[in-house]
Write an enzyme that holds these catalytic residues in place. Structure first.
Site, PDB file in Angstrom:
ATOM      1  N   ASP A  97       0.787  -1.235   0.000  1.00 32.33           N
ATOM      2  CA  ASP A  97       0.000   0.000   0.000  1.00 32.33           C
ATOM      3  C   ASP A  97       0.819   1.285   0.000  1.00 32.33           C
ATOM      4  O   ASP A  97       0.312   2.346   0.347  1.00 32.33           O
ATOM      5  CB  ASP A  97      -0.919   0.007   1.229  1.00 32.33           C
ATOM      6  CG  ASP A  97      -0.139  -0.211   2.538  1.00 32.33           C
ATOM      7  OD1 ASP A  97       1.087   0.013   2.554  1.00 32.33           O
ATOM      8  OD2 ASP A  97      -0.765  -0.612   3.535  1.00 32.33           O
ATOM      9  N   GLU A 119       0.115  -9.072  -1.163  1.00 34.24           N
ATOM     10  CA  GLU A 119      -0.587  -8.534   0.005  1.00 34.24           C
ATOM     11  C   GLU A 119      -1.759  -7.661  -0.447  1.00 34.24           C
ATOM     12  O   GLU A 119      -1.943  -6.529  -0.008  1.00 34.24           O
ATOM     13  CB  GLU A 119       0.345  -7.752   0.934  1.00 34.24           C
ATOM     14  CG  GLU A 119      -0.255  -7.534   2.322  1.00 34.24           C
ATOM     15  CD  GLU A 119       0.573  -6.635   3.217  1.00 34.24           C
ATOM     16  OE1 GLU A 119       1.188  -7.159   4.160  1.00 34.24           O
ATOM     17  OE2 GLU A 119       0.629  -5.414   2.975  1.00 34.24           O
ATOM     18  N   GLU A 133      -2.330   5.126   2.610  1.00 37.36           N
ATOM     19  CA  GLU A 133      -2.197   3.706   2.272  1.00 37.36           C
ATOM     20  C   GLU A 133      -3.501   3.068   1.792  1.00 37.36           C
ATOM     21  O   GLU A 133      -3.490   2.240   0.868  1.00 37.36           O
ATOM     22  CB  GLU A 133      -1.646   2.928   3.466  1.00 37.36           C
ATOM     23  CG  GLU A 133      -0.179   3.186   3.767  1.00 37.36           C
ATOM     24  CD  GLU A 133       0.074   4.397   4.638  1.00 37.36           C
ATOM     25  OE1 GLU A 133       1.238   4.644   4.996  1.00 37.36           O
ATOM     26  OE2 GLU A 133      -0.903   5.124   4.963  1.00 37.36           O
ATOM     27  N   HIS A 214       5.244   5.247  13.075  1.00 39.37           N
ATOM     28  CA  HIS A 214       5.666   6.025  11.917  1.00 39.37           C
ATOM     29  C   HIS A 214       4.501   6.509  11.052  1.00 39.37           C
ATOM     30  O   HIS A 214       4.713   7.213  10.085  1.00 39.37           O
ATOM     31  CB  HIS A 214       6.588   5.182  11.027  1.00 39.37           C
ATOM     32  CG  HIS A 214       5.879   4.076  10.312  1.00 39.37           C
ATOM     33  ND1 HIS A 214       5.562   2.883  10.921  1.00 39.37           N
ATOM     34  CD2 HIS A 214       5.389   3.986   9.048  1.00 39.37           C
ATOM     35  CE1 HIS A 214       4.940   2.104  10.066  1.00 39.37           C
ATOM     36  NE2 HIS A 214       4.809   2.749   8.917  1.00 39.37           N
ATOM     37  N   ARG A 216       1.642   8.392   9.120  1.00 38.33           N
ATOM     38  CA  ARG A 216       1.414   9.809   8.847  1.00 38.33           C
ATOM     39  C   ARG A 216       0.187  10.348   9.582  1.00 38.33           C
ATOM     40  O   ARG A 216       0.163  11.509  10.010  1.00 38.33           O
ATOM     41  CB  ARG A 216       1.247  10.042   7.342  1.00 38.33           C
ATOM     42  CG  ARG A 216       2.535   9.890   6.552  1.00 38.33           C
ATOM     43  CD  ARG A 216       2.290  10.038   5.059  1.00 38.33           C
ATOM     44  NE  ARG A 216       3.524   9.853   4.302  1.00 38.33           N
ATOM     45  CZ  ARG A 216       4.337  10.844   3.943  1.00 38.33           C
ATOM     46  NH1 ARG A 216       4.045  12.075   4.289  1.00 38.33           N
ATOM     47  NH2 ARG A 216       5.434  10.597   3.254  1.00 38.33           N
ATOM     48  N   HIS A 247      11.851   5.923  14.123  1.00 37.10           N
ATOM     49  CA  HIS A 247      11.834   6.074  12.669  1.00 37.10           C
ATOM     50  C   HIS A 247      12.597   7.335  12.262  1.00 37.10           C
ATOM     51  O   HIS A 247      12.651   8.321  13.012  1.00 37.10           O
ATOM     52  CB  HIS A 247      10.387   6.160  12.190  1.00 37.10           C
ATOM     53  CG  HIS A 247      10.201   5.941  10.726  1.00 37.10           C
ATOM     54  ND1 HIS A 247      10.370   6.941   9.793  1.00 37.10           N
ATOM     55  CD2 HIS A 247       9.861   4.833  10.021  1.00 37.10           C
ATOM     56  CE1 HIS A 247      10.133   6.465   8.578  1.00 37.10           C
ATOM     57  NE2 HIS A 247       9.822   5.190   8.691  1.00 37.10           N
TER      58      HIS A 247
END
Length: 384
Positions: A97, A119, A133, A214, A216, A247
């Protein structure tokens, strides 16, 4: 008969999940595999490649300082367009994604190159969670020719979107292939971090909570609340070790180091390569994360998992009772973590092995179906 397959990835999670598939494909006589890295997470990406003894064939080097998603997309499309024109692959393999995955698929579609999506079929039903995503994977499904969902639920999502059943193969998830291979390798070799590793200071007699973050959608207030919860927990449990590989994204770094640095039982460390991270997961008492892949890995290891998100595209993990969605509210994170640390019965209920995402052989299934599809596709083209 040999087929040219281009595999595109750019982030660390993509590389982890594609690495076992790459190893399988490179052992086949009928597949000529070309690994193309976009260089999205170069340092972390190289760590994964080293762990799996893989090398990329092409590095597009698309990342620039302060790059926007649209800027990244423009760079990706231009460079992948040239790469595909040179290579002329029979099919392009993308994963999951990420922006890399969707743009790699879209560029192939524009050139009428078939696309296989590893996936596939994960959905939350909310285009803003996780962002971007959910849109990336949904849009990739529209133009893909082959779909490899990890579970029957993921397959059903694709069927509900009018994807033909003959384009779908349920395989399990390659992340379990990677995880089980690496854990066995670590156990067989009695592997431990080097003396100069930041992990060497961890006390094996003390409980350890592993944290990653991590996403967004958690930037800003979300990460601030997560960090405040960790600070509260660290103060309440001085004998518990809180380990946070931070990260590299500046928005994550600024929040985490600004609010958590200097606390004696919080270990803020650099992102770890895959073997170090599997070692950490295997030894963790419990895990807190907003990651997608860890939602599959932790249950397979029997580790209780608190997911720092409002929704998950992996509802199968919730059914086993070993994973709990807690969001990013400070009081909820603290409450559920304290319960796991204080209540042995509750901890026992959540620390059972539950692996709805496969048996460690997803890569072989994908390789076999991919090979059959390529043969059929070439024969069909010849017949026309």
């Amino acid at each position: 008969m040999s087929f040219k397959v281009t595999m595109v990835f750019g982030t660390r999670p993509e590389a982890i999940k594609m690495a076992p598939l790459a190893r399988v494909l490179r052992q086949r006589d009928d597949i000529d595999l070309h690994i193309c890295s976009t260089g999205q997470h170069r340092e972390m990406l190289q760590q994964v490649l080293d762990s799996f003894e893989l090398e990329v064939d092409e590095d597009l080097d698309v990342m620039t300082q302060g790059q926007t998603l649209n800027g990244l997309s423009e760079q990706l499309m231009n460079k992948l367009d040239a790469s595909y024109a040179r290579r002329r692959p029979d099919i392009v393999l993308v994963h999951g994604d990420t922006t890399t995955s969707f743009i790699a698929a879209l560029t192939a579609f524009h050139l009428q190159i078939p696309i296989a999506h590893v996936e596939a079929g994960l959905r939350t039903g909310d285009l803003k969670a996780p962002w971007p995503e959910e849109a990336n994977r949904s849009l990739t499904a529209v133009i893909a020719d082959l779909h490899f969902p990890p579970t029957k639920k993921s397959r059903d999502n694709l069927l509900h979107e009018n994807i033909s059943i003959d384009k779908i193969e349920v395989t399990g998830n390659t992340v379990i292939d990677a995880l089980l291979w690496m854990r066995q390798h670590l156990h067989d070799t009695d592997w431990h971090p080097a003396a100069d590793s930041p992990l060497a200071v961890l006390d094996s007699d003390k409980r350890m909570v592993l944290i990653t973050g991590h996403r967004r959608e958690n930037f800003g207030k979300g990460f601030e609340r997560i960090c405040l919860a960790l600070a509260e927990l660290a103060e309440a449990y001085p004998d518990v070790q809180f380990v946070y590989p931070v990260h590299l994204n500046p928005q994550v770094q600024n929040a985490v180091y600004g609010l958590l640095a200097g606390r004696p039982n919080i270990h803020l460390i650099a992102p770890q390569d895959y073997q170090h991270f599997v070692w950490l997961m295997d030894r963790a008492y419990l895990i807190l994360t907003d990651s997608g892949g860890i939602q599959e890995e932790a249950p397979a290891l029997g580790k209780p998992l608190l997911v720092l998100r409002k929704v998950t595209e992996r509802p199968s993990v919730l059914e086993g009772g070993t994973v709990l969605l807690v969001g990013t509210l400070q009081h909820r994170i603290v409450e559920e973590t304290r319960r796991l640390l204080d209540d042995p019965e509750h901890y026992a209920d959540m620390s059972r092995v539950h692996s709805p995402f496969g048996d460690g052989h997803a890569s072989e299934r994908i390789a076999e179906r991919l090979s059959l599809w390529l043969v059929e596709h070439r024969q069909g083209g010849a017949a026309e």
